[in-house]
Design a protein around this motif. Structure first.
Motif, PDB file in Angstrom:
ATOM      1  N   ASN A 176      36.145  51.973 -46.631  1.00  0.00           N
ATOM      2  CA  ASN A 176      35.019  52.168 -47.305  1.00  0.00           C
ATOM      3  C   ASN A 176      35.034  51.803 -48.795  1.00  0.00           C
ATOM      4  O   ASN A 176      35.789  52.451 -49.426  1.00  0.00           O
ATOM      5  N   LEU A 177      33.708  51.300 -49.266  1.00  0.00           N
ATOM      6  CA  LEU A 177      33.754  51.127 -50.713  1.00  0.00           C
ATOM      7  C   LEU A 177      32.084  51.691 -50.908  1.00  0.00           C
ATOM      8  O   LEU A 177      31.255  51.260 -50.122  1.00  0.00           O
ATOM      9  N   ALA A 178      32.041  52.276 -51.894  1.00  0.00           N
ATOM     10  CA  ALA A 178      30.782  52.607 -52.376  1.00  0.00           C
ATOM     11  C   ALA A 178      30.296  52.367 -53.931  1.00  0.00           C
ATOM     12  O   ALA A 178      31.155  52.866 -54.796  1.00  0.00           O
ATOM     13  N   MET A 179      29.297  51.759 -53.820  1.00  0.00           N
ATOM     14  CA  MET A 179      28.464  51.173 -55.172  1.00  0.00           C
ATOM     15  C   MET A 179      27.679  52.256 -55.621  1.00  0.00           C
ATOM     16  O   MET A 179      26.485  52.113 -55.136  1.00  0.00           O
TER      17      MET A 179
ATOM     18  N   THR B 110      39.117  44.989 -38.837  1.00  0.00           N
ATOM     19  CA  THR B 110      38.303  43.968 -38.627  1.00  0.00           C
ATOM     20  C   THR B 110      37.173  43.786 -39.472  1.00  0.00           C
ATOM     21  O   THR B 110      36.352  43.028 -39.582  1.00  0.00           O
ATOM     22  N   ARG B 111      36.733  45.023 -40.307  1.00  0.00           N
ATOM     23  CA  ARG B 111      35.638  45.205 -41.391  1.00  0.00           C
ATOM     24  C   ARG B 111      35.826  46.468 -42.075  1.00  0.00           C
ATOM     25  O   ARG B 111      36.903  47.085 -41.867  1.00  0.00           O
ATOM     26  N   PHE B 112      35.025  46.246 -43.197  1.00  0.00           N
ATOM     27  CA  PHE B 112      35.030  47.556 -43.851  1.00  0.00           C
ATOM     28  C   PHE B 112      33.456  47.755 -44.406  1.00  0.00           C
ATOM     29  O   PHE B 112      32.747  46.717 -44.370  1.00  0.00           O
ATOM     30  N   LYS B 113      33.153  48.942 -44.655  1.00  0.00           N
ATOM     31  CA  LYS B 113      31.837  49.275 -45.210  1.00  0.00           C
ATOM     32  C   LYS B 113      31.854  49.344 -46.509  1.00  0.00           C
ATOM     33  O   LYS B 113      32.280  49.757 -47.204  1.00  0.00           O
ATOM     34  N   LEU B 114      30.544  48.434 -47.082  1.00  0.00           N
ATOM     35  CA  LEU B 114      30.189  48.554 -48.369  1.00  0.00           C
ATOM     36  C   LEU B 114      28.942  49.149 -48.766  1.00  0.00           C
ATOM     37  O   LEU B 114      27.848  48.669 -48.092  1.00  0.00           O
ATOM     38  N   PHE B 115      29.122  50.438 -49.052  1.00  0.00           N
ATOM     39  CA  PHE B 115      27.915  51.154 -49.558  1.00  0.00           C
ATOM     40  C   PHE B 115      27.096  50.691 -50.629  1.00  0.00           C
ATOM     41  O   PHE B 115      27.947  50.790 -51.802  1.00  0.00           O
ATOM     42  N   ASP B 116      25.853  50.463 -50.626  1.00  0.00           N
ATOM     43  CA  ASP B 116      25.158  49.955 -51.690  1.00  0.00           C
ATOM     44  C   ASP B 116      23.901  50.762 -51.895  1.00  0.00           C
ATOM     45  O   ASP B 116      22.999  50.991 -51.342  1.00  0.00           O
TER      46      ASP B 116
END
Length: 561
Positions: free
Chosen positions: A400-403, A445-451
């Motif tokens: 997870n990445l969160a901007m 297989t994926r990651f979440k990009l919180f925007d």
């Protein structure tokens, strides 16, 4: 292990994976071989400077190790200098070279072996270390290194660092994950600008010139889209979350507040997304960000806890606020599991922050195996940072990445997104054979990009990649016109905030617009071809199509199709 192919473990297809893992054999992928071959071709043409533009997660360090071995083995270099611009990257690179090359060569970090560095073939150091008190001139000769490699080249040769890089003679290789194609052009006849995009473009163009790529074409390029298409990288699942407050901050009118002017009369002051946590403060909004993240973050497939995550804040103060909120929420969500060590602030003012980043990547930040004793993963699940973990940070198990801040720089956006694109096999760190068999394949297989500030929408729909940046030219005898001052004073919002919109969107193979800007070069190349232009102007469409196929498609450098 030069004779690996003759070993019984390799010859048996069923034993080969275990044999490869046990002996830690590393093989270059096809595109990494092409990078090395492109460098060889450039040397054959008499060039001594090279630039590899390779997307985050495509193995720039492994490719660099191959180049180092090539130069040392062939006698074209006796000693190599590997330059980085941050301490954690110094340790990361040296560990990689020790793993890849320990059977043949010695790699050291300069500050740890100041008196013995001459005994090593590979010396890793930060640019800042050599710059301090002009150490590079006092302690080194220009001929001490026959090959100088600059990691994250657009950063490590900027400003004063250029002097270090140019001091040493010999071959020079730059590595970067940031293409120059995000910003088209600027009017260089003008003298200065307040637009940060112009500065960014100058820096990127300067990087290309420094490494002998004045044409704007790197020695070798491998993009994020290439990596996704060939199965080496993953694209994000974008989580677009907007609150009532951020929706207003993002609007053209902004968040309007009634204030008293200098005469005591009522006036209106508007705040926008750029003001968040700088002039506009909202505890409720920060808490909503964190709660939304906690409820929707991807979980670790082995332990079931929230996957390792990086959160990007506006400032050090903002990072401290978010860290506290996350730790409070963790106590509520996972009672008794964490004691204020769920989230950690990783910013430059925090002692040991550099070590925190290393420990997080090595799965031992504030402990490990918190949920499953046979599974090694960091006890701390979230690093809250501002800029320390944006470029070059290698942590493939990030989920997870969160901007939690607005982003206006395409370079920053690409680098932040790149922290999650690496693939990872979660079973590598599980040491329970029975559990491994029960879980089966568990690859990322994926990651979440919180925007939380519509950054993805901005770079997809609103950012003008084609804008010619006009720089203000002061008139002689006149003062240049300055932009109006920002509204004075700060505003502390004390009310509640709720989620106004929430959506998830998986980015496919086509990627984001910012990933596709490479293809604009085809447009430029086609429009600049006079023969093609003549055919189009004469409406000779069949001949034009044939010309494109014969003269523009599938050429060795670009492979347009």
């Amino acid at each position: 292990m030069p004779g690996y192919a003759n070993e019984a473990g390799w010859k048996s297809e069923t034993e080969r994976p275990a044999f490869t893992a046990k002996n830690r054999l590393r093989f270059l992928r096809d595109y990494q071989k092409r990078a090395v071959q492109a460098l060889q071709d450039a040397v054959a043409e008499g060039r001594s400077r090279f630039l590899f533009e390779m997307a985050t997660g495509t193995g720039k360090t492994l490719t660099a190790a191959a180049v180092i071995k090539l130069f040392l083995r062939t006698g074209n270099a006796q000693r190599v200098l590997f330059l980085v611009d941050r301490l954690e990257l110094e340790d990361q690179a040296n560990k990689a070279f020790v793993v890849y090359l320990k059977n043949d060569y010695t790699s050291v970090i300069y500050k740890e072996r100041r008196d013995e560095w001459r005994k090593a073939e590979i010396v890793v150091t930060t640019v800042q270390s050599l710059l301090f008190n002009d150490k590079y001139q006092r302690l080194f000769s220009p001929t001490d290194f026959d090959l100088v490699i600059s990691d994250e080249a657009h950063r490590s040769i900027g400003g004063n660092a250029r002097a270090v890089f140019e001091y040493f003679v010999g071959y020079k290789l730059g590595l970067t994950a940031t293409p120059k194609d995000y910003l088209k052009q600027f009017d260089s006849k003008k003298s200065n600008t307040r637009d940060p995009r112009e500065l960014e473009r100058r820096l990127l163009l300067d990087t290309y010139r420094t490494f002998g790529c004045e044409s704007g074409e790197p020695t070798f390029r491998y993009s994020l889209l290439d990596g996704v298409r060939e199965g080496f990288l993953v694209n994000p699942l974008v989580v677009d979350a907007r609150s009532d407050i951020t929706t207003q901050l993002l609007s053209e009118k902004g968040y309007a507040v009634a204030v008293a002017d200098d005469d005591g009369k009522e006036a209106t002051e508007s705040f926008y997304q750029k003001d968040f946590e700088k002039k506009f403060f909202s505890e409720a909004t920060n808490r909503l960000f964190c709660e939304t993240f906690m409820r929707n973050a991807l979980r670790d497939p082995v332990s079931g806890e929230i996957g390792k995550s990086i959160v990007f804040a506006v400032s050090q103060n903002h990072a401290a606020k978010l860290t506290q909120i996350f730790n409070e929420l963790a106590d509520a969500f996972f009672s008794g599991k964490y004691q204020s060590d769920f989230a950690v602030q990783v910013t430059s003012l925090i002692p040991e922050a550099q070590q925190f980043t290393i420990n997080f990547a090595n799965n031992k930040l504030l402990g490990s195996a918190n949920f499953e004793e046979n599974y090694r993963t960091s006890k701390a699940r979230i690093c809250v940072t501002v800029g320390m973990m944006t470029t070059g940070y290698d942590c493939p198990d990030i989920l997870n990445l969160a901007m939690m801040r607005p982003i206006f720089s395409p370079q920053d956006f690409v680098q932040i997104k790149g922290r999650g694109t690496r693939k990872h096999d979660f079973l590598e760190l599980l040491f329970d054979p029975v559990m491994k068999q029960q879980l089966g394949k568990q690859e990322k297989t994926r990651f979440k990009l919180f925007d939380f500030f519509a950054n993805c929408e901005y770079f997809e729909e609103k950012f003008n990649y084609d804008e010619v940046l006009k720089l203000p030219q002061p008139q002689s005898g006149e003062k240049p016109e300055l932009p109006p001052l920002p509204p004075s004073g700060a505003f502390q919002y004390g009310g509640a905030d709720t989620l106004a919109a929430f959506g998830e969107h998986q980015i496919g193979e086509r990627g984001m617009k910012i990933d596709r800007m490479f293809f604009n070069k085809f447009e430029e190349q086609a429009q600049g071809d006079t023969a093609l232009k003549t055919l189009v102007e004469n409406a000779q469409w069949d001949q034009a199509a044939d010309y494109v196929h014969r003269h523009l498609f599938d050429k060795p450098k670009e492979f347009f199709s």
